[in-house]
Write a protein that holds these residues in place. Sequence first.
Motif, mmCIF file in Angstrom:
data_model
loop_
_atom_site.group_PDB
_atom_site.id
_atom_site.type_symbol
_atom_site.label_atom_id
_atom_site.label_comp_id
_atom_site.label_asym_id
_atom_site.label_seq_id
_atom_site.Cartn_x
_atom_site.Cartn_y
_atom_site.Cartn_z
ATOM 1 N N LEU A 65 0.820 -1.212 0.000
ATOM 2 C CA LEU A 65 0.000 0.000 0.000
ATOM 3 C C LEU A 65 0.852 1.260 0.000
ATOM 4 O O LEU A 65 0.500 2.259 -0.636
ATOM 5 N N ASN A 66 1.978 1.234 0.705
ATOM 6 C CA ASN A 66 2.895 2.376 0.688
ATOM 7 C C ASN A 66 3.532 2.549 -0.683
ATOM 8 O O ASN A 66 3.741 3.675 -1.150
ATOM 9 N N PHE A 67 3.837 1.440 -1.323
ATOM 10 C CA PHE A 67 4.475 1.488 -2.651
ATOM 11 C C PHE A 67 3.566 2.154 -3.677
ATOM 12 O O PHE A 67 4.022 2.915 -4.530
ATOM 13 N N ILE A 68 2.261 1.858 -3.601
ATOM 14 C CA ILE A 68 1.326 2.462 -4.563
ATOM 15 C C ILE A 68 0.692 3.745 -4.008
ATOM 16 O O ILE A 68 -0.222 4.308 -4.619
ATOM 17 N N ASN A 69 1.194 4.204 -2.831
ATOM 18 C CA ASN A 69 0.828 5.507 -2.263
ATOM 19 C C ASN A 69 -0.671 5.645 -2.018
ATOM 20 O O ASN A 69 -1.302 6.625 -2.440
ATOM 21 N N ILE A 70 -1.257 4.674 -1.324
ATOM 22 C CA ILE A 70 -2.674 4.723 -0.967
ATOM 23 C C ILE A 70 -2.811 5.424 0.388
ATOM 24 O O ILE A 70 -2.141 5.066 1.353
ATOM 25 N N LYS A 71 -3.684 6.428 0.464
ATOM 26 C CA LYS A 71 -3.865 7.209 1.681
ATOM 27 C C LYS A 71 -4.813 6.508 2.660
ATOM 28 O O LYS A 71 -5.641 5.685 2.265
ATOM 29 N N THR A 72 -4.728 6.899 3.944
ATOM 30 C CA THR A 72 -5.529 6.274 4.999
ATOM 31 C C THR A 72 -7.033 6.342 4.753
ATOM 32 O O THR A 72 -7.722 5.324 4.906
ATOM 33 N N PRO A 73 -7.620 7.500 4.378
ATOM 34 C CA PRO A 73 -9.077 7.511 4.130
ATOM 35 C C PRO A 73 -9.507 6.525 3.049
ATOM 36 O O PRO A 73 -10.544 5.869 3.178
ATOM 37 N N THR A 74 -8.684 6.409 2.009
ATOM 38 C CA THR A 74 -8.993 5.465 0.926
ATOM 39 C C THR A 74 -8.991 4.034 1.440
ATOM 40 O O THR A 74 -9.864 3.227 1.104
ATOM 41 N N ILE A 75 -8.011 3.716 2.278
ATOM 42 C CA ILE A 75 -7.897 2.370 2.853
ATOM 43 C C ILE A 75 -9.126 2.037 3.695
ATOM 44 O O ILE A 75 -9.723 0.961 3.570
ATOM 45 N N ILE A 76 -9.541 2.988 4.548
ATOM 46 C CA ILE A 76 -10.676 2.732 5.442
ATOM 47 C C ILE A 76 -11.975 2.603 4.650
ATOM 48 O O ILE A 76 -12.784 1.702 4.906
ATOM 49 N N ILE A 77 -12.185 3.487 3.665
ATOM 50 C CA ILE A 77 -13.409 3.428 2.852
ATOM 51 C C ILE A 77 -13.449 2.127 2.045
ATOM 52 O O ILE A 77 -14.489 1.459 1.980
ATOM 53 N N ALA A 78 -12.309 1.762 1.462
ATOM 54 C CA ALA A 78 -12.251 0.509 0.699
ATOM 55 C C ALA A 78 -12.549 -0.689 1.593
ATOM 56 O O ALA A 78 -13.275 -1.615 1.202
ATOM 57 N N GLY A 79 -12.001 -0.665 2.813
ATOM 58 C CA GLY A 79 -12.266 -1.750 3.762
ATOM 59 C C GLY A 79 -13.741 -1.846 4.093
ATOM 60 O O GLY A 79 -14.311 -2.936 4.174
ATOM 61 N N GLY A 80 -14.384 -0.686 4.299
ATOM 62 C CA GLY A 80 -15.814 -0.678 4.587
ATOM 63 C C GLY A 80 -16.646 -1.236 3.457
ATOM 64 O O GLY A 80 -17.593 -1.999 3.682
ATOM 65 N N VAL A 81 -16.276 -0.880 2.225
ATOM 66 C CA VAL A 81 -17.009 -1.386 1.050
ATOM 67 C C VAL A 81 -16.867 -2.897 0.935
ATOM 68 O O VAL A 81 -17.840 -3.626 0.695
ATOM 69 N N ILE A 82 -15.626 -3.388 1.121
ATOM 70 C CA ILE A 82 -15.376 -4.833 1.035
ATOM 71 C C ILE A 82 -16.190 -5.579 2.092
ATOM 72 O O ILE A 82 -16.856 -6.579 1.792
ATOM 73 N N LEU A 83 -16.154 -5.083 3.325
ATOM 74 C CA LEU A 83 -16.900 -5.739 4.400
ATOM 75 C C LEU A 83 -18.401 -5.718 4.130
ATOM 76 O O LEU A 83 -19.102 -6.692 4.387
ATOM 77 N N PHE A 84 -18.892 -4.602 3.594
ATOM 78 C CA PHE A 84 -20.324 -4.471 3.319
ATOM 79 C C PHE A 84 -20.759 -5.502 2.276
ATOM 80 O O PHE A 84 -21.805 -6.158 2.433
ATOM 81 N N LEU A 85 -19.968 -5.665 1.224
ATOM 82 C CA LEU A 85 -20.314 -6.628 0.167
ATOM 83 C C LEU A 85 -20.292 -8.060 0.692
ATOM 84 O O LEU A 85 -21.150 -8.881 0.347
ATOM 85 N N ILE A 86 -19.297 -8.358 1.545
ATOM 86 C CA ILE A 86 -19.218 -9.699 2.136
ATOM 87 C C ILE A 86 -20.429 -9.953 3.024
ATOM 88 O O ILE A 86 -21.035 -11.027 2.998
ATOM 89 N N VAL A 117 -11.027 -20.511 3.787
ATOM 90 C CA VAL A 117 -10.649 -19.806 5.019
ATOM 91 C C VAL A 117 -9.872 -18.537 4.668
ATOM 92 O O VAL A 117 -10.298 -17.424 4.990
ATOM 93 N N ALA A 118 -8.734 -18.684 4.034
ATOM 94 C CA ALA A 118 -7.933 -17.527 3.612
ATOM 95 C C ALA A 118 -8.377 -17.119 2.208
ATOM 96 O O ALA A 118 -7.668 -17.323 1.225
ATOM 97 N N GLY A 119 -9.558 -16.543 2.135
ATOM 98 C CA GLY A 119 -10.113 -16.125 0.857
ATOM 99 C C GLY A 119 -9.699 -14.706 0.501
ATOM 100 O O GLY A 119 -9.069 -14.006 1.299
ATOM 101 N N PRO A 120 -10.069 -14.249 -0.698
ATOM 102 C CA PRO A 120 -9.695 -12.897 -1.144
ATOM 103 C C PRO A 120 -10.169 -11.801 -0.195
ATOM 104 O O PRO A 120 -9.488 -10.798 -0.001
ATOM 105 N N ALA A 121 -11.334 -12.001 0.430
ATOM 106 C CA ALA A 121 -11.909 -10.960 1.282
ATOM 107 C C ALA A 121 -11.042 -10.697 2.509
ATOM 108 O O ALA A 121 -10.664 -9.549 2.785
ATOM 109 N N ILE A 122 -10.711 -11.745 3.264
ATOM 110 C CA ILE A 122 -9.920 -11.520 4.483
ATOM 111 C C ILE A 122 -8.488 -11.122 4.142
ATOM 112 O O ILE A 122 -7.871 -10.331 4.853
ATOM 113 N N LEU A 123 -7.943 -11.617 3.037
ATOM 114 C CA LEU A 123 -6.595 -11.214 2.638
ATOM 115 C C LEU A 123 -6.556 -9.732 2.295
ATOM 116 O O LEU A 123 -5.616 -9.025 2.662
#
Length: 199
Positions: A65-86, A117-123
Amino acid sequence: MKSNPQVLSMTLTFFLMIDSIGNIPLFASLLKNFEPKKQQRIILREMLIALGVIILFELLGDMILNFINIKTPTIIIAGGVILFLIALKMIFPPQAEPVTDIVDKEPFIVPLAIPLVAGPAILAAVMLYAGQAENHFSIISAIFIAWLPSTLILLGSSYLKKLIGKRGISALERLMGLILILIAIQMLLEGVQLFLKAV
């Protein structure tokens, strides 16, 4: 280091995403041709492999994530979207596909460890958490704490399936989905709040 409530929140999230309750029918179907003791050995081995894969992605996540320069708000929003879909899939599961029986050859890594168990979502989730964590210890602790009861549930899957039945398993999975939706919405709100502050 993250505070205890945050570690507990991550632990609950990881436990719900591993979805040990929802995986009971699949594990039971794939292992039904093996003796009970053999089943437990296979489950323990596959869960250990899954744990290693999840921790590996957590350790690499921050760097990626640091290599591709992803900011904290983007990370949190993306995490929320992923969890919501799951969570939506847990509450409104798609039509189940027939599981192919494995008769002579025991499953190894695929499909039990990966992707059940170790699916794309939790990874993806552990990578996103790694991007906003101050240290890796709290996330790895949360992963292990979530993994332990998940492993115990799957080791006792044959007994649980007899005890609560298919309807009970389905009801529990939907309940876990509802909890996950609450966590997802909270993450989205936090991400939007951080984004607005940064603008």
